[in-house]
Design a protein around this motif. Structure first.
Motif, PDB file in Angstrom:
ATOM      1  N   ARG A  27       0.648  -1.395   0.194  1.00  0.00           N
ATOM      2  CA  ARG A  27       0.253  -0.574  -0.042  1.00  0.00           C
ATOM      3  C   ARG A  27       0.719   0.623  -0.052  1.00  0.00           C
ATOM      4  NH1 ARG A  27      -4.688   1.816  -1.590  1.00  0.00           N
ATOM      5  NH2 ARG A  27      -5.812   3.521   0.061  1.00  0.00           N
ATOM      6  N   VAL A  28       1.844   1.874   0.908  1.00  0.00           N
ATOM      7  CA  VAL A  28       2.888   2.767   0.849  1.00  0.00           C
ATOM      8  C   VAL A  28       3.583   2.985  -0.913  1.00  0.00           C
ATOM      9  CG1 VAL A  28       5.063   3.179   1.588  1.00  0.00           C
ATOM     10  CG2 VAL A  28       3.168   2.203   3.034  1.00  0.00           C
ATOM     11  N   ILE A  29       3.531   1.435  -1.117  1.00  0.00           N
ATOM     12  CA  ILE A  29       4.378   1.529  -2.368  1.00  0.00           C
ATOM     13  C   ILE A  29       3.668   1.960  -3.666  1.00  0.00           C
ATOM     14  CG2 ILE A  29       6.096   0.569  -4.273  1.00  0.00           C
ATOM     15  CD1 ILE A  29       7.167  -1.573  -2.298  1.00  0.00           C
ATOM     16  N   TYR A  30       2.677   1.768  -3.500  1.00  0.00           N
ATOM     17  CA  TYR A  30       1.275   1.808  -4.387  1.00  0.00           C
ATOM     18  C   TYR A  30       1.011   3.581  -4.223  1.00  0.00           C
ATOM     19  CZ  TYR A  30      -3.396   2.611  -6.611  1.00  0.00           C
ATOM     20  OH  TYR A  30      -4.303   3.021  -7.612  1.00  0.00           O
ATOM     21  N   CYS A  31       1.285   3.700  -2.628  1.00  0.00           N
ATOM     22  CA  CYS A  31       0.878   5.702  -2.777  1.00  0.00           C
ATOM     23  C   CYS A  31       2.138   6.140  -3.037  1.00  0.00           C
ATOM     24  CB  CYS A  31       0.389   5.671  -1.209  1.00  0.00           C
ATOM     25  SG  CYS A  31      -1.265   5.036  -0.849  1.00  0.00           S
ATOM     26  N   THR A  32       2.772   5.608  -3.258  1.00  0.00           N
ATOM     27  CA  THR A  32       4.255   6.418  -3.636  1.00  0.00           C
ATOM     28  C   THR A  32       4.055   7.358  -5.211  1.00  0.00           C
ATOM     29  OG1 THR A  32       5.591   5.199  -4.607  1.00  0.00           O
ATOM     30  CG2 THR A  32       6.137   5.982  -2.174  1.00  0.00           C
ATOM     31  N   GLY A  33       2.960   6.247  -5.594  1.00  0.00           N
ATOM     32  CA  GLY A  33       2.128   6.789  -7.291  1.00  0.00           C
ATOM     33  C   GLY A  33       1.908   8.247  -7.469  1.00  0.00           C
ATOM     34  N   ALA A  34       1.468   8.452  -6.291  1.00  0.00           N
ATOM     35  CA  ALA A  34       0.775   9.781  -6.102  1.00  0.00           C
ATOM     36  C   ALA A  34       1.327  11.146  -6.830  1.00  0.00           C
ATOM     37  CB  ALA A  34      -0.298  10.234  -4.939  1.00  0.00           C
ATOM     38  N   HIS A  35       2.632  11.064  -6.594  1.00  0.00           N
ATOM     39  CA  HIS A  35       4.021  12.025  -6.848  1.00  0.00           C
ATOM     40  C   HIS A  35       4.279  11.784  -8.476  1.00  0.00           C
ATOM     41  CE1 HIS A  35       6.850  15.307  -6.829  1.00  0.00           C
ATOM     42  NE2 HIS A  35       5.866  16.494  -5.860  1.00  0.00           N
ATOM     43  N   PRO A  36       4.580  12.641  -9.391  1.00  0.00           N
ATOM     44  CA  PRO A  36       4.978  12.375 -10.600  1.00  0.00           C
ATOM     45  C   PRO A  36       6.075  12.022  -9.606  1.00  0.00           C
ATOM     46  CG  PRO A  36       4.294  14.206 -10.165  1.00  0.00           C
ATOM     47  CD  PRO A  36       3.449  14.055  -8.973  1.00  0.00           C
ATOM     48  N   ARG A  37       7.234  12.287  -9.216  1.00  0.00           N
ATOM     49  CA  ARG A  37       8.658  12.456  -9.092  1.00  0.00           C
ATOM     50  C   ARG A  37       9.281  11.103  -8.367  1.00  0.00           C
ATOM     51  NH1 ARG A  37      13.211  15.375 -11.152  1.00  0.00           N
ATOM     52  NH2 ARG A  37      12.336  17.036 -11.465  1.00  0.00           N
ATOM     53  N   LEU A  38       7.806  10.367  -7.785  1.00  0.00           N
ATOM     54  CA  LEU A  38       8.169   9.598  -6.599  1.00  0.00           C
ATOM     55  C   LEU A  38       7.888   8.473  -7.370  1.00  0.00           C
ATOM     56  CD1 LEU A  38       6.992  10.578  -3.297  1.00  0.00           C
ATOM     57  CD2 LEU A  38       9.029  10.040  -3.375  1.00  0.00           C
ATOM     58  N   ALA A  39       6.636   8.388  -8.486  1.00  0.00           N
ATOM     59  CA  ALA A  39       6.225   8.078  -9.501  1.00  0.00           C
ATOM     60  C   ALA A  39       6.961   7.496 -10.328  1.00  0.00           C
ATOM     61  CB  ALA A  39       5.161   7.894  -9.535  1.00  0.00           C
ATOM     62  N   PHE A  40       8.464   7.762 -10.236  1.00  0.00           N
ATOM     63  CA  PHE A  40       9.903   6.848 -11.108  1.00  0.00           C
ATOM     64  C   PHE A  40       9.829   5.194 -10.703  1.00  0.00           C
ATOM     65  CE2 PHE A  40      11.956  11.286 -12.157  1.00  0.00           C
ATOM     66  CZ  PHE A  40      11.418  11.340 -13.478  1.00  0.00           C
ATOM     67  N   LEU A  41      10.012   5.303  -9.142  1.00  0.00           N
ATOM     68  CA  LEU A  41      10.317   4.047  -9.001  1.00  0.00           C
ATOM     69  C   LEU A  41       9.355   3.023  -8.911  1.00  0.00           C
ATOM     70  CD1 LEU A  41      11.645   4.644  -5.737  1.00  0.00           C
ATOM     71  CD2 LEU A  41      12.773   4.732  -7.307  1.00  0.00           C
ATOM     72  N   THR A  42       7.547   3.766  -8.659  1.00  0.00           N
ATOM     73  CA  THR A  42       6.768   2.833  -8.826  1.00  0.00           C
ATOM     74  C   THR A  42       6.333   2.520 -10.272  1.00  0.00           C
ATOM     75  OG1 THR A  42       5.533   3.955  -8.522  1.00  0.00           O
ATOM     76  CG2 THR A  42       5.858   3.282  -6.826  1.00  0.00           C
ATOM     77  N   GLY A  43       6.568   3.774 -10.795  1.00  0.00           N
ATOM     78  CA  GLY A  43       6.707   3.558 -12.058  1.00  0.00           C
ATOM     79  C   GLY A  43       7.252   2.736 -13.141  1.00  0.00           C
ATOM     80  N   THR A  44       8.327   3.011 -13.093  1.00  0.00           N
ATOM     81  CA  THR A  44       9.350   2.262 -13.828  1.00  0.00           C
ATOM     82  C   THR A  44       9.420   0.847 -13.458  1.00  0.00           C
ATOM     83  OG1 THR A  44      11.446   3.962 -13.239  1.00  0.00           O
ATOM     84  CG2 THR A  44      11.949   1.462 -14.029  1.00  0.00           C
ATOM     85  N   LEU A  45       8.883  -0.132 -12.143  1.00  0.00           N
ATOM     86  CA  LEU A  45       8.543  -1.099 -12.597  1.00  0.00           C
ATOM     87  C   LEU A  45       7.414  -1.659 -12.769  1.00  0.00           C
ATOM     88  CD1 LEU A  45      10.322  -1.843  -8.875  1.00  0.00           C
ATOM     89  CD2 LEU A  45      11.406  -2.537 -11.108  1.00  0.00           C
ATOM     90  N   THR A  46       6.603  -1.092 -12.974  1.00  0.00           N
ATOM     91  CA  THR A  46       4.738  -1.199 -14.199  1.00  0.00           C
ATOM     92  C   THR A  46       5.222  -1.064 -15.200  1.00  0.00           C
ATOM     93  OG1 THR A  46       4.107   0.075 -11.606  1.00  0.00           O
ATOM     94  CG2 THR A  46       3.071  -0.689 -13.786  1.00  0.00           C
ATOM     95  N   LYS A  47       5.974  -0.319 -15.595  1.00  0.00           N
ATOM     96  CA  LYS A  47       5.649   0.021 -16.667  1.00  0.00           C
ATOM     97  C   LYS A  47       6.436  -1.352 -17.623  1.00  0.00           C
ATOM     98  CE  LYS A  47       3.740   4.312 -17.864  1.00  0.00           C
ATOM     99  NZ  LYS A  47       2.359   3.828 -17.806  1.00  0.00           N
ATOM    100  N   ALA A  48       7.317  -1.646 -16.967  1.00  0.00           N
ATOM    101  CA  ALA A  48       8.670  -2.282 -17.371  1.00  0.00           C
ATOM    102  C   ALA A  48       8.416  -3.825 -17.042  1.00  0.00           C
ATOM    103  CB  ALA A  48       9.975  -2.376 -16.529  1.00  0.00           C
ATOM    104  N   LEU A  49       7.026  -4.601 -16.392  1.00  0.00           N
ATOM    105  CA  LEU A  49       6.682  -5.446 -15.697  1.00  0.00           C
ATOM    106  C   LEU A  49       6.254  -6.943 -17.297  1.00  0.00           C
ATOM    107  CD1 LEU A  49       5.368  -6.771 -12.970  1.00  0.00           C
ATOM    108  CD2 LEU A  49       3.325  -6.317 -13.677  1.00  0.00           C
ATOM    109  N   ASP A  50       6.130  -6.235 -17.732  1.00  0.00           N
ATOM    110  CA  ASP A  50       5.997  -7.468 -18.989  1.00  0.00           C
ATOM    111  C   ASP A  50       7.217  -7.806 -19.625  1.00  0.00           C
ATOM    112  OD1 ASP A  50       4.139  -8.790 -21.291  1.00  0.00           O
ATOM    113  OD2 ASP A  50       4.856  -7.118 -22.341  1.00  0.00           O
ATOM    114  N   ASP A  51       8.134  -7.171 -20.041  1.00  0.00           N
ATOM    115  CA  ASP A  51       9.829  -7.030 -19.954  1.00  0.00           C
ATOM    116  C   ASP A  51      10.184  -8.267 -19.110  1.00  0.00           C
ATOM    117  OD1 ASP A  51       9.137  -6.350 -22.518  1.00  0.00           O
ATOM    118  OD2 ASP A  51      10.072  -4.454 -21.790  1.00  0.00           O
ATOM    119  N   LEU A  52      10.010  -7.911 -17.499  1.00  0.00           N
ATOM    120  CA  LEU A  52      10.580  -7.799 -16.938  1.00  0.00           C
ATOM    121  C   LEU A  52      10.049  -9.764 -16.589  1.00  0.00           C
ATOM    122  CD1 LEU A  52      10.685  -5.554 -13.651  1.00  0.00           C
ATOM    123  CD2 LEU A  52      12.748  -6.502 -15.708  1.00  0.00           C
ATOM    124  N   ILE A  53       8.730 -10.075 -16.742  1.00  0.00           N
ATOM    125  CA  ILE A  53       8.435 -11.547 -16.323  1.00  0.00           C
ATOM    126  C   ILE A  53       8.938 -11.889 -17.666  1.00  0.00           C
ATOM    127  CG2 ILE A  53       6.245 -12.364 -16.991  1.00  0.00           C
ATOM    128  CD1 ILE A  53       4.735 -10.472 -15.510  1.00  0.00           C
TER     129      ILE A  53
END
Length: 166
Positions: A27-53
């Motif tokens: 939940r804490v990691i999910y909430c970091t996506g609310a701010h654009p700069r913090l979303a770098f971390l979660t957004g990078t992993l979310t967008k790269a998930l298909d390639d990472l799988i």
């Protein structure tokens, strides 16, 4: 009997606490996506998930293939390669630098070890790094084009002003 029951209950509560803590961490990691700069971390992993799988599938295939080879070739005289699961465990430990005892004594095991490290660790690690860096760079371009994104101190001042005047 009461002591065993109490121990069992305490163990179950321990498992429940671990599950709750992992959910809260998510939940804490999910909430970091609310701010654009913090979303770098979660957004990078979310967008790269298909390639990472796909990279994880490749790594799993490589590990299983190398484990099969090791079990077939060295399992009859090396306990750490005695079964497929033991070979997989040995490979996993090798990725972290824990090599089988006296592995340098046999040329075949040396060759196997070098090939395992080069293919599984260096090549797959570089693929993972490339996937993450590429996704990060795409997100960075999007963030820089945002009109509302500002530096940290400006965001803090705007939040305080918004809170005081609202």
């Amino acid at each position: 009997v009461d002591l065993l029951r109490e121990t069992s209950t305490e163990t179950q509560y321990g498992y429940l606490c671990v599950i709750l803590l992992v959910l809260l961490l998510g939940r804490v990691i999910y909430c970091t996506g609310a701010h654009p700069r913090l979303a770098f971390l979660t957004g990078t992993l979310t967008k790269a998930l298909d390639d990472l799988i796909h990279a994880a599938c490749l790594l799993g295939l490589l590990m299983c293939s190398f484990a099969g080879i090791a079990t077939w070739r060295f399992g009859s005289y090396r306990d750490e390669f005695g079964s497929l699961s033991e070979s997989l465990q040995t490979q996993f430990l090798m990725l972290f630098g824990e090599f089988p005892e006296h592995w340098q004594a046999n040329r075949e095991i040396v060759l196997y070890t070098v090939m395992t490290i080069v293919l599984q660790f260096l090549i797959v690690q570089n693929f993972l790094l490339a996937i993450i860096v590429e996704t990060y760079m795409k997100l960075r371009v999007n963030i820089e084009e945002m009109q509302t994104e500002q530096d940290f101190f400006t965001d803090v001042v705007n939040c305080v002003q918004s809170h005081l005047y609202s």
